[in-house]
Scaffold this motif. Structure first.
Motif, PDB file in Angstrom:
ATOM      1  N   VAL A  80       2.506  -0.953 -11.306  1.00  0.00           N
ATOM      2  CA  VAL A  80       2.973  -2.290 -11.676  1.00  0.00           C
ATOM      3  C   VAL A  80       4.412  -2.500 -11.212  1.00  0.00           C
ATOM      4  N   ALA A  81       5.270  -1.514 -11.491  1.00  0.00           N
ATOM      5  CA  ALA A  81       6.667  -1.627 -11.078  1.00  0.00           C
ATOM      6  C   ALA A  81       6.792  -1.679  -9.554  1.00  0.00           C
ATOM      7  N   GLY A  82       5.959  -0.901  -8.856  1.00  0.00           N
ATOM      8  CA  GLY A  82       6.019  -0.876  -7.404  1.00  0.00           C
ATOM      9  C   GLY A  82       5.595  -2.191  -6.776  1.00  0.00           C
ATOM     10  N   VAL A  83       4.564  -2.817  -7.325  1.00  0.00           N
ATOM     11  CA  VAL A  83       4.117  -4.116  -6.807  1.00  0.00           C
ATOM     12  C   VAL A  83       5.228  -5.150  -6.964  1.00  0.00           C
ATOM     13  N   GLU A  84       5.861  -5.166  -8.115  1.00  0.00           N
ATOM     14  CA  GLU A  84       6.952  -6.118  -8.342  1.00  0.00           C
ATOM     15  C   GLU A  84       8.111  -5.857  -7.376  1.00  0.00           C
ATOM     16  N   ARG A  85       8.453  -4.602  -7.169  1.00  0.00           N
ATOM     17  CA  ARG A  85       9.581  -4.248  -6.287  1.00  0.00           C
ATOM     18  C   ARG A  85       9.315  -4.668  -4.848  1.00  0.00           C
ATOM     19  N   VAL A  86       8.119  -4.386  -4.351  1.00  0.00           N
ATOM     20  CA  VAL A  86       7.791  -4.718  -2.963  1.00  0.00           C
ATOM     21  C   VAL A  86       7.751  -6.233  -2.769  1.00  0.00           C
ATOM     22  N   ALA A  87       7.250  -6.961  -3.760  1.00  0.00           N
ATOM     23  CA  ALA A  87       7.202  -8.424  -3.650  1.00  0.00           C
ATOM     24  C   ALA A  87       8.609  -9.005  -3.527  1.00  0.00           C
TER      25      ALA A  87
ATOM     26  N   GLN B 265       0.818  -1.219   0.000  1.00  0.00           N
ATOM     27  CA  GLN B 265       0.000   0.000   0.000  1.00  0.00           C
ATOM     28  C   GLN B 265       0.853   1.270   0.000  1.00  0.00           C
ATOM     29  N   SER B 266       2.132   1.132   0.357  1.00  0.00           N
ATOM     30  CA  SER B 266       3.013   2.299   0.287  1.00  0.00           C
ATOM     31  C   SER B 266       3.262   2.724  -1.157  1.00  0.00           C
ATOM     32  N   VAL B 267       3.087   1.795  -2.088  1.00  0.00           N
ATOM     33  CA  VAL B 267       3.214   2.143  -3.503  1.00  0.00           C
ATOM     34  C   VAL B 267       2.133   3.152  -3.884  1.00  0.00           C
ATOM     35  N   VAL B 268       0.925   2.946  -3.337  1.00  0.00           N
ATOM     36  CA  VAL B 268      -0.178   3.867  -3.617  1.00  0.00           C
ATOM     37  C   VAL B 268       0.014   5.184  -2.876  1.00  0.00           C
ATOM     38  N   SER B 269       0.422   5.110  -1.617  1.00  0.00           N
ATOM     39  CA  SER B 269       0.495   6.322  -0.792  1.00  0.00           C
ATOM     40  C   SER B 269       1.770   7.123  -0.994  1.00  0.00           C
TER      41      SER B 269
ATOM     42  N   VAL C 281      -4.407  -0.503  -5.353  1.00  0.00           N
ATOM     43  CA  VAL C 281      -3.866  -1.866  -5.350  1.00  0.00           C
ATOM     44  C   VAL C 281      -4.617  -2.633  -4.271  1.00  0.00           C
ATOM     45  N   THR C 282      -5.310  -3.678  -4.665  1.00  0.00           N
ATOM     46  CA  THR C 282      -6.081  -4.479  -3.722  1.00  0.00           C
ATOM     47  C   THR C 282      -5.654  -5.937  -3.819  1.00  0.00           C
ATOM     48  N   ILE C 283      -5.394  -6.551  -2.669  1.00  0.00           N
ATOM     49  CA  ILE C 283      -5.147  -7.991  -2.596  1.00  0.00           C
ATOM     50  C   ILE C 283      -6.429  -8.638  -2.097  1.00  0.00           C
TER      51      ILE C 283
ATOM     52  N   ALA D 189      14.146 -15.488   1.557  1.00  0.00           N
ATOM     53  CA  ALA D 189      13.350 -16.454   0.805  1.00  0.00           C
ATOM     54  C   ALA D 189      13.756 -16.442  -0.668  1.00  0.00           C
ATOM     55  N   PRO D 190      13.431 -17.495  -1.379  1.00  0.00           N
ATOM     56  CA  PRO D 190      13.699 -17.510  -2.819  1.00  0.00           C
ATOM     57  C   PRO D 190      12.923 -16.414  -3.542  1.00  0.00           C
ATOM     58  N   GLU D 191      13.361 -16.115  -4.754  1.00  0.00           N
ATOM     59  CA  GLU D 191      12.670 -15.142  -5.600  1.00  0.00           C
ATOM     60  C   GLU D 191      11.227 -15.590  -5.818  1.00  0.00           C
ATOM     61  N   PRO D 192      10.247 -14.708  -5.606  1.00  0.00           N
ATOM     62  CA  PRO D 192       8.850 -15.097  -5.826  1.00  0.00           C
ATOM     63  C   PRO D 192       8.512 -15.191  -7.305  1.00  0.00           C
ATOM     64  N   ASP D 193       7.500 -15.980  -7.615  1.00  0.00           N
ATOM     65  CA  ASP D 193       6.957 -16.003  -8.976  1.00  0.00           C
ATOM     66  C   ASP D 193       5.931 -14.878  -9.082  1.00  0.00           C
ATOM     67  N   ILE D 194       6.188 -13.918  -9.965  1.00  0.00           N
ATOM     68  CA  ILE D 194       5.335 -12.737 -10.081  1.00  0.00           C
ATOM     69  C   ILE D 194       4.708 -12.706 -11.470  1.00  0.00           C
ATOM     70  N   LYS D 195       3.388 -12.670 -11.497  1.00  0.00           N
ATOM     71  CA  LYS D 195       2.671 -12.543 -12.763  1.00  0.00           C
ATOM     72  C   LYS D 195       1.686 -11.384 -12.635  1.00  0.00           C
ATOM     73  N   ILE D 196       1.982 -10.325 -13.353  1.00  0.00           N
ATOM     74  CA  ILE D 196       1.057  -9.190 -13.408  1.00  0.00           C
ATOM     75  C   ILE D 196       0.531  -9.155 -14.830  1.00  0.00           C
ATOM     76  N   GLY D 197      -0.703  -9.609 -14.990  1.00  0.00           N
ATOM     77  CA  GLY D 197      -1.257  -9.794 -16.326  1.00  0.00           C
ATOM     78  C   GLY D 197      -1.867  -8.534 -16.879  1.00  0.00           C
TER      79      GLY D 197
END
Length: 441
Positions: free
Chosen positions: A309-316, A258-262, A273-275, A325-333
């Motif tokens: 989109v870039a912010g969600v990937e960065r935070v993940a 949510q910091s990406v939005v704020s 951005v909603t989960i 942890a290992p690199e997450p699998d990220i799919k932003i369609g």
């Protein structure tokens, strides 16, 4: 010098006169009376169709019963019907002399959720959704859209003496997953059938029944889906030091994203951005190997879209890195772009709406936060396009909500239910008038 005979000269003069003759303005009052007269005769059938569709909803790309039902309705009216376009899509064409081609779209699909409206024709249908049984409900209004679509086709066919051109009625699958429009286009929608000069679609909203709402320019939001799998190392809940906990990683991501939005986005520009879903684990004392989160990104500006989109990937990635942890699998369609109403067509149609519906024709000042893949048709070349809304609730209920009473259920609520009368009537009137304003003379 070009020499022409008397007959050729007469034909040329007639052609030039016909070309120069201005388009006659639509007689809105007369047209609306004819629409209502036709509706009075066909309304019982349309209501039965609506209740049938409502009680038997189907998920995206599974809408075989619904598509067959609508195809049969259109064949009875004299349309040339093609089924299985883009999977379960239906295309119905009728030509009535020279003139523009006008597209009228409806959606076939429903939502994977339980209906709680208590209606006598409420859905109790269940279907497979991602490998699991799920209730299915028309909690977004597509049942009203389809009934209005058929009613509009009936009205226009009963008024063939008032218009010229080609009608292209399409029933699209899988709008809720923003894949149906692209599926039909990839299946040659505008190559196998006439490419429309104009396009119209409507949608229900939590407003008073009888209202018609419109907005020029940007109307709905861009949308992109989020699907991220956070990986860890499973273990016993009592010994987290011997594991890598993906539940904690996912939780940290959900809060921090949510910091990406704020903080990343321009505060003057909308963006969300909603989960909405998180799956992982089997028991309270077991640390799982992975956790999957799903969500959605909404906005109205291309630069905001790219930044979110870039912010969600960065935070993940950062959340995973913090836990080792290992690199997450990220799919932003890629979802769908904003629906943008052409200003000229909006103004032209709004004038008709104001004459037909008076104060119930309402210009919108705000965006719709939801998204719509109707925008795909404009991207494919239907630049003269208008997407408008109609209200569904009894006016007394709307007023009570404004006065502090129970809030009105919004689209996708299990309690979202239209008042069929006058909602369907308004949809038929508005859509028929919009089309006649293009094809009528």
């Amino acid at each position: 010098m070009l020499m022409i005979g008397p007959r050729a000269g007469l034909l040329l003069s007639l052609a030039l006169c016909a070309w120069a003759t201005p388009v006659q303005a639509l007689d809105v009052a007369t047209a609306k009376r004819r629409i209502d007269h036709n509706l009075d005769q066909s309304y019982p059938d349309i209501l039965r169709l609506y209740a049938d569709i409502h009680a038997h909803p189907e998920l995206g790309f599974q809408e075989t019963r619904t598509a067959t039902l609508l195809a049969a309705q259109m064949r009875k009216l004299g349309f040339t019907v093609t089924e299985h376009v883009g999977g379960t899509g239906v295309v119905a064409i009728v030509r009535n002399g020279p003139g523009p081609t006008v597209l009228v779209r409806t959606e076939l699909d429903a939502l994977p959720m339980e209906e709680k409206t208590g209606l006598p024709y409420a859905s109790r249908v269940q279907a497979d959704y991602r490998g699991q049984p799920s209730f299915v409900a028309h909690s977004c209004g597509h049942d009203i859209h389809m009934a209005s679509w058929v009613g509009t086709a009936r009205s226009l066919m009963a008024m063939k003496d008032r218009w010229q051109g080609t009608l292209m009625f399409i029933a699209q699958p899988a709008e809720e997953t923003v894949g149906g429009a692209q599926a039909m286009l990839k299946d040659g929608l505008f190559e196998r059938f006439p490419k429309p000069d104009y396009g119209f679609a409507l949608h229900t909203g939590p407003y008073a029944a009888g209202q018609v709402l419109y907005r020029a320019g940007v109307l709905t939001s861009n949308v992109d889906s989020i699907a991220i799998t956070f990986k860890g190392r499973g273990g016993h809940g009592s010994s987290p030091d011997k594991a890598i906990d993906p539940v904690l990683v996912a939780a940290r991501f959900i809060v921090e994203v949510q910091s990406v939005v704020s903080r990343d986005k321009n505060p003057q520009l909308p963006g969300v951005v909603t989960i909405g879903a998180i799956q992982g684990g089997t028991a309270g004392n077991i640390i799982p190997d992975e956790v999957r989160v799903e969500g959605t990104i909404r906005n109205y500006d291309p630069q905001v879209r790219a930044k979110l989109v870039a912010g969600v990937e960065r935070v993940a990635r950062a959340a995973a890195m913090m836990a080792g942890a290992p690199e997450p699998d990220i799919k932003i369609g890629d979802g769908s772009d904003s629906v943008v109403n052409e200003p000229d067509l909006t103004d032209r149609t709004a004038a008709v709406f104001r004459e037909a519906f008076g104060p119930n024709a309402i210009p919108k000042t705000d965006f719709i936060s939801a998204s719509e893949d109707y925008s795909a048709y404009a991207a494919a070349g239907v630049s003269h396009s208008l997407f408008f809304e109609i209200g569904i609730y009894d006016s007394a209920r709307v007023q009570a909500a404004k006065n502090g009473g129970p809030p009105l259920p919004f689209n996708h609520s299990p309690y979202y239910a239209s008042a069929p009368e006058p909602t369907i009537r308004t949809g038929v009137e508005a859509m028929t008038l919009a089309v006649l304003n293009i094809l009528g003379n």
